[in-house]
Design an enzyme around this catalytic site. Structure first.
Site, mmCIF file in Angstrom:
data_model
loop_
_atom_site.group_PDB
_atom_site.id
_atom_site.type_symbol
_atom_site.label_atom_id
_atom_site.label_comp_id
_atom_site.label_asym_id
_atom_site.label_seq_id
_atom_site.Cartn_x
_atom_site.Cartn_y
_atom_site.Cartn_z
ATOM 1 N N THR A 60 1.128 -1.221 -0.121
ATOM 2 C CA THR A 60 0.238 -0.227 -0.062
ATOM 3 C C THR A 60 1.060 0.972 -0.311
ATOM 4 O O THR A 60 2.144 1.156 0.576
ATOM 5 C CB THR A 60 -1.090 0.299 1.427
ATOM 6 O OG1 THR A 60 -1.637 1.415 1.158
ATOM 7 C CG2 THR A 60 -0.147 0.301 2.147
ATOM 8 N N ASN A 61 0.556 2.301 -0.387
ATOM 9 C CA ASN A 61 0.421 3.418 -0.356
ATOM 10 C C ASN A 61 -0.252 4.761 0.507
ATOM 11 O O ASN A 61 0.164 5.935 0.661
ATOM 12 C CB ASN A 61 0.906 4.274 -1.383
ATOM 13 C CG ASN A 61 2.772 3.538 -2.456
ATOM 14 O OD1 ASN A 61 3.376 4.241 -1.559
ATOM 15 N ND2 ASN A 61 1.781 3.280 -4.069
ATOM 16 N N ASN A 62 -1.303 4.124 1.213
ATOM 17 C CA ASN A 62 -1.502 4.766 2.323
ATOM 18 C C ASN A 62 -1.125 4.642 2.675
ATOM 19 O O ASN A 62 -1.886 3.985 3.856
ATOM 20 C CB ASN A 62 -3.531 4.520 1.579
ATOM 21 C CG ASN A 62 -4.377 5.058 2.643
ATOM 22 O OD1 ASN A 62 -3.841 5.470 3.575
ATOM 23 N ND2 ASN A 62 -5.792 4.158 1.968
ATOM 24 N N ASP A 109 -7.607 -4.916 -0.466
ATOM 25 C CA ASP A 109 -8.609 -3.642 -1.655
ATOM 26 C C ASP A 109 -9.946 -4.190 -0.257
ATOM 27 O O ASP A 109 -10.384 -4.711 0.133
ATOM 28 C CB ASP A 109 -9.121 -5.123 -2.851
ATOM 29 C CG ASP A 109 -9.300 -3.784 -3.446
ATOM 30 O OD1 ASP A 109 -8.944 -2.034 -3.604
ATOM 31 O OD2 ASP A 109 -10.393 -3.984 -4.927
ATOM 32 N N TYR A 162 -14.266 7.203 2.828
ATOM 33 C CA TYR A 162 -16.210 7.861 2.970
ATOM 34 C C TYR A 162 -16.496 7.730 4.315
ATOM 35 O O TYR A 162 -17.245 7.583 4.394
ATOM 36 C CB TYR A 162 -16.849 6.788 2.287
ATOM 37 C CG TYR A 162 -15.779 6.289 0.924
ATOM 38 C CD1 TYR A 162 -17.468 7.653 0.028
ATOM 39 C CD2 TYR A 162 -15.498 5.754 0.381
ATOM 40 C CE1 TYR A 162 -16.767 7.328 -1.785
ATOM 41 C CE2 TYR A 162 -15.707 5.785 -1.274
ATOM 42 C CZ TYR A 162 -16.249 6.832 -2.070
ATOM 43 O OH TYR A 162 -15.858 6.220 -3.273
ATOM 44 N N ASP A 163 -15.370 7.646 5.328
ATOM 45 C CA ASP A 163 -15.709 7.815 6.671
ATOM 46 C C ASP A 163 -16.556 8.875 7.359
ATOM 47 O O ASP A 163 -17.598 8.563 8.004
ATOM 48 C CB ASP A 163 -14.357 8.063 7.676
ATOM 49 C CG ASP A 163 -13.478 6.749 7.983
ATOM 50 O OD1 ASP A 163 -14.133 5.568 6.828
ATOM 51 O OD2 ASP A 163 -12.525 6.591 8.137
ATOM 52 N N LYS A 198 -12.340 3.639 16.239
ATOM 53 C CA LYS A 198 -13.246 3.132 14.193
ATOM 54 C C LYS A 198 -11.951 1.836 14.638
ATOM 55 O O LYS A 198 -11.923 0.904 13.955
ATOM 56 C CB LYS A 198 -11.798 3.598 13.167
ATOM 57 C CG LYS A 198 -12.054 3.155 12.239
ATOM 58 C CD LYS A 198 -11.768 4.082 11.134
ATOM 59 C CE LYS A 198 -11.829 3.690 9.421
ATOM 60 N NZ LYS A 198 -11.579 4.142 8.640
ATOM 61 N N HIS A 246 -13.730 -2.670 8.860
ATOM 62 C CA HIS A 246 -14.443 -4.361 8.199
ATOM 63 C C HIS A 246 -12.252 -4.767 7.897
ATOM 64 O O HIS A 246 -12.521 -5.943 8.045
ATOM 65 C CB HIS A 246 -14.089 -3.462 6.962
ATOM 66 C CG HIS A 246 -13.560 -2.756 6.631
ATOM 67 N ND1 HIS A 246 -13.727 -0.940 7.803
ATOM 68 C CD2 HIS A 246 -13.423 -1.627 5.355
ATOM 69 C CE1 HIS A 246 -12.771 -0.300 6.630
ATOM 70 N NE2 HIS A 246 -12.509 -0.719 5.520
#
Ligand code: ITT
Length: 192
Positions: A7-9, A68, A149-150, A170, A175
């Site tokens: 990931t790059n997030n 994903d 979309y939080d 959270k 998920h």
């Protein structure tokens, strides 16, 4: 044990490291100097997650996992789904949220869920872990935490959006937390 997270997030990396704990060192694509744009052309979360680990295994031969995830809205036929990051055609989350709210309009059916699928490649074997959280989409943004979309998602049994919760709150129910907990349990069972 060291594992590469495809990931790059930075938000996701932080969330995952917090759940997995210090026993496992999670490195990002940036940490290993990977600047490739890894293809995500699948039509399911599973396919996209596996594309990420296949790419790293083929190019670097590293043990790794990739995920994903996305938002699935019942009234929109489970969209944005695999298109969550670029639903409006751009990565601009303001536009993506606007599009979701516009498409839903005043539809009374606001049922939605976030879903994550993790693909793990370890010791020449492929494994999958899944996490889902059910909830609903509200009509206006609330809160400034989290990402994506939080601000418009309230999980069932709560009155706050994900963006109004602390990261720790959270992380207990998301998920991604559910899927990462399954990954962590698997790793601990076999490697501790
Ligand atoms: P990488 O592919 O680099 O890991 P990404 O931002 O594309 O990062 P995902 O593919 O996992 O992340 O998720 C796709 C999009 O789904 C993401 O950009 C968000 O818009 C949304 N999303 C995923 N998890 C979310 C969460 O916990 N809260 C809000 N939105 C989320």
């Amino acid at each position: 044990m060291e594992l590469i997270f495809a990931t790059n997030n930075a938000n996701k990396l932080e969330e995952v490291q917090a759940i997995v704990g210090e026993r496992f060192i999670i490195k990002s694509l940036a940490d290993i100097g990977c600047t490739d744009d890894i293809p995500e052309t699948g039509v399911t979360f599973e396919e996209n997650a596996q594309q990420k680990t296949d790419f790293l295994v083929n190019k670097y031969g590293l043990y790794c996992f990739g995920d994903d995830s996305g938002l699935e809205i019942d009234a929109l036929g489970k969209e944005p789904g695999v298109f969550s990051a670029r639903y409006s055609g751009t990565r601009d989350m303001e536009k993506n949220i606007d599009l979701v709210l516009e498409k839903l309009g005043d539809n009374a059916n606001r049922v939605a869920n976030f879903r994550t699928v993790i693909s793990l490649y370890l010791n020449e074997q492929q494994h999958f872990f899944e996490g889902t959280i059910e909830g609903r989409i509200i009509t206006e943004r609330r809160g400034s935490g989290g990402f994506g979309y939080d601000p418009i998602f309230i999980p069932n049994g709560y009155s706050q959006t994900f963006a109004e919760m602390t990261p720790a709150e959270k992380n207990q129910i998301s998920h991604r937390a559910i899927a990462v907990q399954k990954l962590t349990d698997f790793l601990r069972e076999r490697y501790s």
